[in-house]
Design a protein around this motif. Structure first.
Motif, PDB file in Angstrom:
ATOM      1  N   THR A 188       0.003   0.680   9.899  1.00  0.00           N
ATOM      2  CA  THR A 188       0.596  -0.656   9.878  1.00  0.00           C
ATOM      3  C   THR A 188       2.078  -0.558   9.531  1.00  0.00           C
ATOM      4  OG1 THR A 188      -1.514  -1.619   9.226  1.00  0.00           O
ATOM      5  CG2 THR A 188       0.438  -2.944   8.792  1.00  0.00           C
ATOM      6  N   THR A 230      -2.549   7.957  12.600  1.00  0.00           N
ATOM      7  CA  THR A 230      -2.726   6.849  13.545  1.00  0.00           C
ATOM      8  C   THR A 230      -3.130   5.558  12.841  1.00  0.00           C
ATOM      9  OG1 THR A 230      -3.566   6.265  15.739  1.00  0.00           O
ATOM     10  CG2 THR A 230      -5.184   7.150  14.174  1.00  0.00           C
ATOM     11  N   PHE A 231      -3.023   4.458  13.602  1.00  0.00           N
ATOM     12  CA  PHE A 231      -3.340   3.095  13.130  1.00  0.00           C
ATOM     13  C   PHE A 231      -2.445   2.681  11.966  1.00  0.00           C
ATOM     14  CE2 PHE A 231      -7.999   4.446  14.148  1.00  0.00           C
ATOM     15  CZ  PHE A 231      -7.798   4.273  15.501  1.00  0.00           C
ATOM     16  N   GLY A 240     -10.867   1.151   4.090  1.00  0.00           N
ATOM     17  CA  GLY A 240     -12.215   1.648   3.777  1.00  0.00           C
ATOM     18  C   GLY A 240     -13.236   0.726   4.412  1.00  0.00           C
ATOM     19  N   THR A 241     -14.098   1.300   5.246  1.00  0.00           N
ATOM     20  CA  THR A 241     -15.055   0.470   5.986  1.00  0.00           C
ATOM     21  C   THR A 241     -16.161  -0.060   5.059  1.00  0.00           C
ATOM     22  OG1 THR A 241     -16.495   2.325   6.494  1.00  0.00           O
ATOM     23  CG2 THR A 241     -14.715   1.905   8.066  1.00  0.00           C
ATOM     24  N   SER A 244     -12.137   7.662   7.523  1.00  0.00           N
ATOM     25  CA  SER A 244     -13.015   7.509   6.354  1.00  0.00           C
ATOM     26  C   SER A 244     -13.041   8.779   5.513  1.00  0.00           C
ATOM     27  CB  SER A 244     -14.450   7.196   6.809  1.00  0.00           C
ATOM     28  OG  SER A 244     -14.476   6.019   7.577  1.00  0.00           O
ATOM     29  N   GLU A 262     -19.221   0.483   5.320  1.00  0.00           N
ATOM     30  CA  GLU A 262     -20.170   1.567   5.018  1.00  0.00           C
ATOM     31  C   GLU A 262     -19.629   2.458   3.901  1.00  0.00           C
ATOM     32  OE1 GLU A 262     -19.081   0.747   8.086  1.00  0.00           O
ATOM     33  OE2 GLU A 262     -20.905  -0.196   8.856  1.00  0.00           O
ATOM     34  N   ILE A 263     -18.325   2.722   3.934  1.00  0.00           N
ATOM     35  CA  ILE A 263     -17.724   3.550   2.876  1.00  0.00           C
ATOM     36  C   ILE A 263     -17.773   2.810   1.536  1.00  0.00           C
ATOM     37  CG2 ILE A 263     -15.558   4.626   2.086  1.00  0.00           C
ATOM     38  CD1 ILE A 263     -17.126   6.196   4.322  1.00  0.00           C
ATOM     39  N   ALA A 319       0.567   6.222   5.305  1.00  0.00           N
ATOM     40  CA  ALA A 319      -0.020   6.989   6.414  1.00  0.00           C
ATOM     41  C   ALA A 319      -1.065   7.979   5.888  1.00  0.00           C
ATOM     42  CB  ALA A 319       1.085   7.723   7.165  1.00  0.00           C
ATOM     43  N   ILE A 351     -13.001  -2.882   8.499  1.00  0.00           N
ATOM     44  CA  ILE A 351     -12.647  -1.512   8.919  1.00  0.00           C
ATOM     45  C   ILE A 351     -11.493  -0.958   8.083  1.00  0.00           C
ATOM     46  CG2 ILE A 351     -11.766  -0.120  10.849  1.00  0.00           C
ATOM     47  CD1 ILE A 351     -13.186  -2.226  12.727  1.00  0.00           C
ATOM     48  N   GLY A 352     -10.416  -1.735   7.947  1.00  0.00           N
ATOM     49  CA  GLY A 352      -9.229  -1.255   7.221  1.00  0.00           C
ATOM     50  C   GLY A 352      -9.481  -1.115   5.727  1.00  0.00           C
ATOM     51  N   TRP A 376      -4.519  -9.127  14.823  1.00  0.00           N
ATOM     52  CA  TRP A 376      -3.288  -8.726  14.100  1.00  0.00           C
ATOM     53  C   TRP A 376      -2.170  -8.411  15.090  1.00  0.00           C
ATOM     54  CZ3 TRP A 376      -4.088  -4.962   9.296  1.00  0.00           C
ATOM     55  CH2 TRP A 376      -4.803  -5.622   8.299  1.00  0.00           C
ATOM     56  N   ILE A 406       0.838  -1.208   0.000  1.00  0.00           N
ATOM     57  CA  ILE A 406       0.000   0.000   0.000  1.00  0.00           C
ATOM     58  C   ILE A 406       0.874   1.260   0.000  1.00  0.00           C
ATOM     59  CG2 ILE A 406      -2.162  -0.965   0.868  1.00  0.00           C
ATOM     60  CD1 ILE A 406      -1.364  -0.200   3.700  1.00  0.00           C
TER      61      ILE A 406
HETATM   62  C1  LIG Z   1      -5.221  -2.634  12.519  1.00  0.00           C
HETATM   63  C2  LIG Z   1      -5.411  -1.441  11.635  1.00  0.00           C
HETATM   64  C3  LIG Z   1      -4.450  -1.153  10.669  1.00  0.00           C
HETATM   65  C4  LIG Z   1      -4.579  -0.010   9.886  1.00  0.00           C
HETATM   66  N1  LIG Z   1      -3.573   0.318   8.996  1.00  0.00           N
HETATM   67  C5  LIG Z   1      -3.601   1.539   8.390  1.00  0.00           C
HETATM   68  C6  LIG Z   1      -2.492   1.989   7.593  1.00  0.00           C
HETATM   69  O1  LIG Z   1      -1.502   1.285   7.401  1.00  0.00           O
HETATM   70  N2  LIG Z   1      -2.551   3.228   7.051  1.00  0.00           N
HETATM   71  C7  LIG Z   1      -3.632   4.057   7.224  1.00  0.00           C
HETATM   72  O2  LIG Z   1      -3.608   5.173   6.717  1.00  0.00           O
HETATM   73  N3  LIG Z   1      -4.716   3.654   7.961  1.00  0.00           N
HETATM   74  C8  LIG Z   1      -4.710   2.415   8.537  1.00  0.00           C
HETATM   75  N4  LIG Z   1      -5.787   2.002   9.295  1.00  0.00           N
HETATM   76  C9  LIG Z   1      -6.908   2.912   9.476  1.00  0.00           C
HETATM   77  C10 LIG Z   1      -8.177   2.496   8.752  1.00  0.00           C
HETATM   78  O3  LIG Z   1      -8.024   2.690   7.365  1.00  0.00           O
HETATM   79  C11 LIG Z   1      -9.303   3.355   9.371  1.00  0.00           C
HETATM   80  O4  LIG Z   1      -9.520   2.859  10.681  1.00  0.00           O
HETATM   81  C12 LIG Z   1     -10.572   3.293   8.561  1.00  0.00           C
HETATM   82  O5  LIG Z   1     -10.409   3.964   7.341  1.00  0.00           O
HETATM   83  C13 LIG Z   1     -11.761   3.953   9.317  1.00  0.00           C
HETATM   84  O6  LIG Z   1     -11.414   5.193   9.820  1.00  0.00           O
HETATM   85  P1  LIG Z   1     -11.724   5.530  11.381  1.00  0.00           P
HETATM   86  O7  LIG Z   1     -11.155   4.425  12.172  1.00  0.00           O
HETATM   87  O8  LIG Z   1     -11.223   6.898  11.639  1.00  0.00           O
HETATM   88  O9  LIG Z   1     -13.279   5.474  11.511  1.00  0.00           O
HETATM   89  P2  LIG Z   1     -14.311   6.673  11.205  1.00  0.00           P
HETATM   90  O10 LIG Z   1     -13.976   7.251   9.869  1.00  0.00           O
HETATM   91  O11 LIG Z   1     -14.362   7.573  12.366  1.00  0.00           O
HETATM   92  O12 LIG Z   1     -15.675   5.871  11.099  1.00  0.00           O
HETATM   93  C14 LIG Z   1     -16.369   5.408  12.260  1.00  0.00           C
HETATM   94  C15 LIG Z   1     -17.641   4.696  11.811  1.00  0.00           C
HETATM   95  O13 LIG Z   1     -18.471   5.603  11.080  1.00  0.00           O
HETATM   96  C16 LIG Z   1     -18.772   5.087   9.808  1.00  0.00           C
HETATM   97  N5  LIG Z   1     -18.848   6.160   8.812  1.00  0.00           N
HETATM   98  C17 LIG Z   1     -17.946   7.139   8.598  1.00  0.00           C
HETATM   99  N6  LIG Z   1     -18.314   7.896   7.560  1.00  0.00           N
HETATM  100  C18 LIG Z   1     -19.477   7.387   7.100  1.00  0.00           C
HETATM  101  C19 LIG Z   1     -20.363   7.714   6.036  1.00  0.00           C
HETATM  102  N7  LIG Z   1     -20.100   8.725   5.193  1.00  0.00           N
HETATM  103  N8  LIG Z   1     -21.458   6.974   5.856  1.00  0.00           N
HETATM  104  C20 LIG Z   1     -21.734   5.940   6.685  1.00  0.00           C
HETATM  105  N9  LIG Z   1     -20.931   5.569   7.699  1.00  0.00           N
HETATM  106  C21 LIG Z   1     -19.821   6.271   7.902  1.00  0.00           C
HETATM  107  C22 LIG Z   1     -17.622   4.144   9.492  1.00  0.00           C
HETATM  108  O14 LIG Z   1     -17.996   3.184   8.508  1.00  0.00           O
HETATM  109  C23 LIG Z   1     -17.369   3.516  10.852  1.00  0.00           C
HETATM  110  O15 LIG Z   1     -18.280   2.490  11.078  1.00  0.00           O
HETATM  111  C24 LIG Z   1      -5.708   0.834  10.039  1.00  0.00           C
HETATM  112  C25 LIG Z   1      -6.699   0.502  10.985  1.00  0.00           C
HETATM  113  C26 LIG Z   1      -6.542  -0.599  11.784  1.00  0.00           C
HETATM  114  C27 LIG Z   1      -7.592  -0.877  12.815  1.00  0.00           C
END
Ligand SMILES: Cc1cc2nc3c(=O)[nH]c(=O)nc-3n(C[C@H](O)[C@H](O)[C@H](O)COP(=O)(O)OP(=O)(O)OC[C@H]3O[C@@H](n4cnc5c(N)ncnc54)[C@H](O)[C@@H]3O)c2cc1C
Length: 387
Positions: A168, A165-166, A373-374, A142, A376-377, A134, A370-371, A213, A103
Motif C-alpha cells: 500500500t 508485493t501488494f 493477517g487473514t 501469511s 485464518e491466521i 513492505a 485478507i490484509g 480500494w 504501519i
Molecule cells: C489491497 C492490499 C493491500 C496490502 N497492503 C500491504 C502492505 O502495505 N504491506 C504488506 O506487507 N502487505 C500488504 N498486503 C498483503 C497482505 O498482508 C497479504 O495479502 C496477506 O497477509 C495474505 O498473504 P497472501 O496474499 O500471500 O496469501 P497466502 O499467505 O498465500 O494465503 C492464501 C490463503 O491461505 C490461507 N492460509 C495461509 N496459511 C494458512 C495457515 N497456516 N492456516 C490456515 N490457512 C492459511 C490464508 O488465510 C489465505 O486464505 C496487502 C494486500 C492487499 C490485497
C-alpha cells in the motif's frame, strides 16, 4: 436518529472533549478536501500526493506521535476518532493510502535510534515524504517467517535482492520499512531495513488493479542489488520478526475500525434508502423483513464497535491484547461482510451500480479479511492462546 443514545455512551466512556475537537477538525478536513473529489479519485485510481501535506497540516498524520517529531501525542482513541472520520469519505482506498504511515513508522518509533526517527519519521509526519510497509512477497504473505528477500552485509552496506508485493502506497513511497532476510531460515533470520526509493536497483511496478480500494496505490517492488546503508537497520540484526509482530496490534486495530466504519456507513445508507424507496405502494421500511434486517445490521455494528473500543482501551493501557485484537478484527470483518451484503440487497439493482456508496463499500470491504493477517491466521493465533 436511532443511535444517539449508544453513541453518547461510547463518547462518555472512551472519548472526551479533546477527542471530540480532533474529530471535528478531521471531519472538516474530510468534507472540505476529500468529499468533493473522492468519486473522481476512485475512478482515476489515485488521490493527489498533496493530500498528505494537507492531512499533515490539519494534524491528521501526527495524531498519536511524539511532539518532538511533529506529532500530537494522546491515547489511542484520538487515532480511532480520526480514522473513523476519514472512513466517512466512503473510500477505503483513501483511508488506506493516507494511513500507510501508521504501519510503516511504528517499528522505527519503537526500535529505531533518535537519528533514524529524525530522518524517517519527522518528514513523513510533516507530509513531505510517503512511507510504506513492505513485508509481503509474491511467494507468500501469511508465512512471514518464510520471507525470501535477502540482505547480505558488504562493509557499511546491505546488498538487497528480491521483491515485495501488494504494498500500500508502494508506487510513490519515498521510503519503505522492509522485512529482509539477514540470517538463516525462519523468524530469527529477519531484519527490518528502511529502504529509500531513490536507491539504485530499486524499482516499482505499475499500480496493481484491484477489486476495491481503487484510490490507494498498491505496488510490487523489486530490489536488484540495492545498496542500503547499515545505518538504515532498525533495531538489532535478526530481531526484525519481533518488530513486525509488535506492529500487527496497531494494524489490526486500524483494520477493525475500518471494518466497523464500513458497516456503519452501509447501515446509514440503508436506513436512508429504505425510508424513501417505495415498492408495492409503500416504503421499504414498511416491510417487516426490511425493518428486521436493518435491526440485525445495527445490532452487529453496535456490538462490534463496543468490543473494538474495549480492546483498544486494553492496548492503550499497555496490556497484551494479541488474542482480543485478533478476535476484534475477525468479528468486525464478519460484521462488515454481512452488513455490506445486506446493504446491497436493500438497494436492489442500484446497489450493484457504480456510483452507489454501498457498491463501493461492498468491494472495499473484501480486502479486510485478507490484509494485516487473514481471518485464518487470526484464528491460528487465537487457537494457540486459548488451547
Ligand atoms: C489491497 C492490499 C493491500 C496490502 N497492503 C500491504 C502492505 O502495505 N504491506 C504488506 O506487507 N502487505 C500488504 N498486503 C498483503 C497482505 O498482508 C497479504 O495479502 C496477506 O497477509 C495474505 O498473504 P497472501 O496474499 O500471500 O496469501 P497466502 O499467505 O498465500 O494465503 C492464501 C490463503 O491461505 C490461507 N492460509 C495461509 N496459511 C494458512 C495457515 N497456516 N492456516 C490456515 N490457512 C492459511 C490464508 O488465510 C489465505 O486464505 C496487502 C494486500 C492487499 C490485497
Amino acid at each position: 436518529m436511532e443511535f444517539e443514545f449508544s453513541e453518547k455512551a461510547a463518547f462518555q466512556q472512551y472519548f472526551g472533549a479533546a477527542h471530540e475537537m480532533v474529530r471535528r477538525s478531521i471531519k472538516e478536513f474530510v468534507n472540505g478536501e476529500i468529499m468533493p473529489h473522492v468519486d473522481q479519485w476512485e475512478e482515476e485510481g489515485a488521490f493527489p500526493r498533496e493530500l498528505y501535506k494537507k492531512a499533515a497540516e490539519v494534524g491528521f498524520l501526527g495524531i498519536g506521535y511524539p511532539e518532538e517529531l511533529g506529532g500530537t501525542p494522546g491515547d489511542v482513541f484520538f487515532q480511532i476518532a480520526a480514522w473513523e472520520e476519514v472512513m466517512r469519505c466512503g473510500s477505503g482506498g483513501v483511508a488506506a493510502g493516507l494511513g500507510s504511515l501508521n504501519i510503516a513508522l511504528p517499528p522505527i518509533l519503537n526500535r529505531g535510534t533518535d537519528e533514524q526517527k529524525q530522518r524517517f519519521v519527522k518528514p513523513v509526519l510533516a507530509g513531505d515524504r510517503i512511507a510504506a510497509l513492505a513485508i509481503t512477497e509474491p511467494g507468500g504473505g501469511s508465512d512471514v517467517a518464510g520471507l525470501q528477500t535477502t540482505a547480505v552485509r558488504d562493509g557499511d552496506y546491505y546488498i538487497v535482492n528480491g521483491s515485495k508485493t501488494f504494498i500500500t502506497s508502494g508506487c510513490r513511497a519515498d521510503q519503505i520499512t522492509c522485512a529482509v532476510r539477514t540470517g538463516g531460515p525462519g523468524p530469527h533470520g529477519i531484519s527490518l531495513l528502511v529502504i529509500e526509493s531513490k536507491t539504485a536497483g530499486y524499482s516499482v511496478s505499475e499500480r496493481l488493479k484491484k477489486t476495491g480500494w481503487w484510490a490507494s496505490d498498491t505496488a510490487e517492488i523489486f530490489f536488484d542489488n540495492c545498496r542500503v546503508p547499515v545505518e538504515n537497520l532498525i533495531g538489532e540484526e535478526n530481531q526484525g520478526f519481533y518488530g513486525i509482530m509488535e506492529n500487527f496490534q496497531v494494524e489490526r486495530l486500524q483494520l477493525a475500525v475500518m471494518a466497523n466504519m464500513t458497516a456503519q456507513l452501509a447501515l446509514e445508507e440503508s436506513i436512508q434508502y429504505a425510508k424513501q424507496r417505495e415498492a408495492f405502494g409503500k416504503v421499504l421500511t414498511g416491510f417487516q423483513v426490511t425493518r428486521h434486517k436493518i435491526v440485525d445490521m445495527a445490532t452487529l455494528v453496535e456490538v462490534s464497535r463496543e468490543f473494538t473500543y474495549r480492546v483498544a482501551a486494553g492496548i492503550d493501557a499497555g496490556l497484551n491484547r494479541v488474542k482480543e485484537i485478533s478476535m476484534a478484527k475477525n468479528f468486525a470483518c464478519s460484521v462488515s461482510d454481512q452488513v455490506t451484503y445486506d446493504a446491497v440487497q436493500i438497494f436492489g439493482g442500484y446497489g450493484f451500480m457504480r456510483g452507489t456508496v454501498v457498491e463501493r463499500l461492498f468491494r472495499d470491504n473484501r480486502v479486510l479479511t485478507i490484509g494485516g493477517g487473514t481471518t485464518e491466521i487470526m484464528k491460528e493465533i487465537i487457537s494457540k492462546l486459548i488451547l
